[in-house]
Design an enzyme around this catalytic site. Structure first.
Site, mmCIF file in Angstrom:
data_model
loop_
_atom_site.group_PDB
_atom_site.id
_atom_site.type_symbol
_atom_site.label_atom_id
_atom_site.label_comp_id
_atom_site.label_asym_id
_atom_site.label_seq_id
_atom_site.Cartn_x
_atom_site.Cartn_y
_atom_site.Cartn_z
ATOM 1 N N CYS A 40 0.822 -1.222 0.000
ATOM 2 C CA CYS A 40 0.000 0.000 0.000
ATOM 3 C C CYS A 40 0.849 1.262 0.000
ATOM 4 O O CYS A 40 0.347 2.340 -0.298
ATOM 5 C CB CYS A 40 -0.946 -0.010 1.184
ATOM 6 S SG CYS A 40 -2.204 -1.276 0.996
ATOM 7 N N HIS A 84 -3.547 7.173 1.868
ATOM 8 C CA HIS A 84 -3.883 5.840 1.354
ATOM 9 C C HIS A 84 -5.260 5.456 1.884
ATOM 10 O O HIS A 84 -5.583 5.713 3.047
ATOM 11 C CB HIS A 84 -2.820 4.836 1.811
ATOM 12 C CG HIS A 84 -3.208 3.421 1.530
ATOM 13 N ND1 HIS A 84 -3.551 2.997 0.276
ATOM 14 C CD2 HIS A 84 -3.347 2.344 2.355
ATOM 15 C CE1 HIS A 84 -3.868 1.711 0.340
ATOM 16 N NE2 HIS A 84 -3.759 1.292 1.579
ATOM 17 N N ASN A 138 -10.041 -0.461 -1.002
ATOM 18 C CA ASN A 138 -8.580 -0.332 -0.971
ATOM 19 C C ASN A 138 -7.995 -0.920 -2.253
ATOM 20 O O ASN A 138 -7.960 -2.140 -2.422
ATOM 21 C CB ASN A 138 -8.038 -1.061 0.265
ATOM 22 C CG ASN A 138 -6.530 -0.966 0.404
ATOM 23 O OD1 ASN A 138 -5.846 -0.471 -0.487
ATOM 24 N ND2 ASN A 138 -6.015 -1.459 1.516
HETATM 25 N N1 ACO Z 1 -18.495 -8.593 8.404
HETATM 26 C C1 ACO Z 1 -18.895 -8.793 9.655
HETATM 27 N N2 ACO Z 1 -18.054 -9.070 10.670
HETATM 28 C C2 ACO Z 1 -16.736 -9.105 10.382
HETATM 29 C C3 ACO Z 1 -16.239 -8.892 9.082
HETATM 30 C C4 ACO Z 1 -17.182 -8.625 8.060
HETATM 31 N N3 ACO Z 1 -16.822 -8.403 6.782
HETATM 32 N N4 ACO Z 1 -14.908 -8.990 9.103
HETATM 33 C C5 ACO Z 1 -14.551 -9.259 10.367
HETATM 34 N N5 ACO Z 1 -15.657 -9.328 11.136
HETATM 35 C C6 ACO Z 1 -15.755 -9.621 12.566
HETATM 36 C C7 ACO Z 1 -14.548 -10.344 13.106
HETATM 37 O O1 ACO Z 1 -14.647 -11.733 12.877
HETATM 38 C C8 ACO Z 1 -14.612 -9.995 14.570
HETATM 39 O O2 ACO Z 1 -15.551 -10.836 15.200
HETATM 40 P P1 ACO Z 1 -15.220 -11.407 16.677
HETATM 41 O O3 ACO Z 1 -15.146 -10.168 17.552
HETATM 42 O O4 ACO Z 1 -16.383 -12.279 16.943
HETATM 43 O O5 ACO Z 1 -13.901 -12.114 16.581
HETATM 44 C C9 ACO Z 1 -15.213 -8.593 14.587
HETATM 45 O O6 ACO Z 1 -15.809 -8.406 13.295
HETATM 46 C C10 ACO Z 1 -14.179 -7.510 14.796
HETATM 47 O O7 ACO Z 1 -13.063 -7.821 13.977
HETATM 48 P P2 ACO Z 1 -11.817 -6.869 13.881
HETATM 49 O O8 ACO Z 1 -10.813 -7.445 12.930
HETATM 50 O O9 ACO Z 1 -11.359 -6.493 15.254
HETATM 51 O O10 ACO Z 1 -12.529 -5.600 13.227
HETATM 52 P P3 ACO Z 1 -11.922 -4.195 13.020
HETATM 53 O O11 ACO Z 1 -12.809 -3.188 13.600
HETATM 54 O O12 ACO Z 1 -10.465 -4.131 13.369
HETATM 55 O O13 ACO Z 1 -12.035 -4.022 11.423
HETATM 56 C C11 ACO Z 1 -10.588 -4.160 9.526
HETATM 57 C C12 ACO Z 1 -11.363 -4.930 10.577
HETATM 58 C C13 ACO Z 1 -11.552 -3.343 8.720
HETATM 59 C C14 ACO Z 1 -9.832 -5.136 8.649
HETATM 60 C C15 ACO Z 1 -9.572 -3.228 10.243
HETATM 61 O O14 ACO Z 1 -8.898 -3.926 11.211
HETATM 62 C C16 ACO Z 1 -8.585 -2.574 9.318
HETATM 63 O O15 ACO Z 1 -8.915 -1.703 8.540
HETATM 64 N N6 ACO Z 1 -7.276 -2.938 9.452
HETATM 65 C C17 ACO Z 1 -6.190 -2.242 8.768
HETATM 66 C C18 ACO Z 1 -6.188 -2.417 7.281
HETATM 67 C C19 ACO Z 1 -4.958 -1.762 6.701
HETATM 68 O O16 ACO Z 1 -4.687 -0.593 6.912
HETATM 69 N N7 ACO Z 1 -4.153 -2.537 5.984
HETATM 70 C C20 ACO Z 1 -2.920 -1.983 5.460
HETATM 71 C C21 ACO Z 1 -3.034 -1.691 4.043
HETATM 72 S S1 ACO Z 1 -3.430 -3.089 3.027
HETATM 73 C C22 ACO Z 1 -1.971 -3.537 2.176
HETATM 74 O O17 ACO Z 1 -0.889 -3.129 2.453
HETATM 75 C C23 ACO Z 1 -2.137 -4.581 1.078
#
Ligand code: ACO
Length: 332
Positions: free
Chosen positions: A112, A253, A283
């Protein structure tokens, strides 16, 4: 030494739109969860073609806006994690498809942060006089490496391409003015593709285990992204004596709207000065920043001399920020 200035932009996204409701049909997820946790409402996926096919229309638009032909390009850099092939480089494929017969080039891998990293390398080549017309492409066909059965990653990504042209400028007040880049390999384990490389070559087993897809420990990456994006943005502002009111646009980003909002808050910047299109594209990895630049230029929302801060965080971990002053007038 001349500055490296962006003298044209172009972008392309596939036509087919996949709204959040698409995933609701077969995954345990909801539009409400995706919008609230990420800010994404829809994304585009390419049904055919490769990453180079996301670049070519963007590159043609970029060249046309500048009024030059592909033969005028002397270097092509492609930032991507979804190259058409391991080799030859996607830059070589783009050179052939575009007819940029005079260009040399290469691919750059920083996930990214790919566009930011490549922009710094490209600017140095132009400043040194080694390239006079450099086509810098950020593109990813994330649909080719996303597991559509994994709700935690499938809903996050999209396909797209963005291209900028860099040329030397004798005006010291515009162009790429400063940059800060970082990397911490300790973060590699939280966001990566487990198999397919030399560490774990493709086999029947790796395919069966679904190891050729993006693996992400979302919460861990999220926490680090929030800290690093804000930190590096404040650092580049401080060392260039910039206050929030000096900045025309923050170009972050687009991985998660909550990360973007947190960064703007730390800068003391209101959201109407932040480029956001994650709601429409998700993304698109290396494409997010050039996609924003091209869309905002096209909409007449960027003006000559505007101070921009570009910032990203991604796999590696890699992160960084670029301070530039926009060098194009508004389009007619
Ligand atoms: N729908 C419903 N529930 C979901 C989904 C979904 N699509 N995805 C995950 N959940 C659930 C999980 O299973 C979890 O359930 P649990 O509490 O029963 O275990 C709950 O939602 C919370 O999960 P988290 O992973 O803690 O959710 P979070 O609020 O952190 O959001 C996300 C997840 C959107 C992926 C976030 O963590 C994020 O944006 N992370 C950073 C992404 C990023 O910046 N990546 C770098 C760039 S990408 C690259 O370099 C290629």
């Amino acid at each position: 030494m001349p500055r490296a200035a962006i003298t044209s932009v172009g972008h392309y996204v596939p036509e087919t739109v996949y709204p959040n409701s698409y995933f609701e049909q077969y995954l345990d997820t909801s539009d409400a969860w995706i919008v609230e946790r990420t800010g994404i409402r829809e994304r585009r996926f390419a049904c055919n073609g490769a990453t180079s096919d996301l670049i070519i229309p963007a590159a043609r638009q970029c060249l046309e806006r500048r009024g030059i032909s592909a033969e005028d390009i002397d270097c092509i850099i492609v930032a991507t994690v979804t190259p058409d092939y391991f080799f030859p480089s996607t830059a070589a494929v783009v050179q052939r498809k575009l007819g940029a017969t005079r260009a040399w080039g290469f691919d750059l891998s920083a996930a990214c942060s790919g566009f930011i990293y490549a922009l710094v390398v490209a600017a140095k080549l132009v400043e040194a006089g080694f390239s006079r017309r450099l086509l810098l492409c950020g593109a990813d066909k994330m649909s080719s490496i996303v597991n559509f059965d994994d709700r935690a990653t499938a809903v996050l990504f999209g396909d797209g391409g963005g291209v900028v042209l860099l040329e030397p400028s004798d005006n010291p007040d515009v162009g790429v003015l400063d940059a800060v880049l970082y990397m911490n390999g300790e973060g590699g384990q939280y966001l990566y593709m487990p198999a397919g490389g030399s560490a774990k070559p493709p086999s029947l087993e790796t395919v069966q285990n679904k190891e050729h897809y993006v693996f992400q420990e979302g919460r861990t990456v999220f926490k680090e992204a929030v800290i690093r994006m804000a930190e590096v943005t404040l650092q580049i502002m401080e060392r260039n004596g910039l206050r929030a009111e000096d900045i025309a646009w923050l170009v972050p980003h687009q991985a998660n709207l909550r990360i973007i909002t947190a960064t703007a808050e730390r800068m003391g910047l209101s959201m109407d000065k932040v480029m956001v299109n994650i709601d429409r594209y998700g993304n698109t990895t290396a494409a997010t920043i050039p996609l924003c630049l091209s869309e905002w230029y096209q909409a007449g929302k960027l003006d000559y001399g505007d101070r921009l801060i570009l910032v990203s965080f991604g796999a590696g971990y890699t992160w960084g920020a670029v301070y530039l002053r926009w060098s194009l007038p508004k389009p007619d």
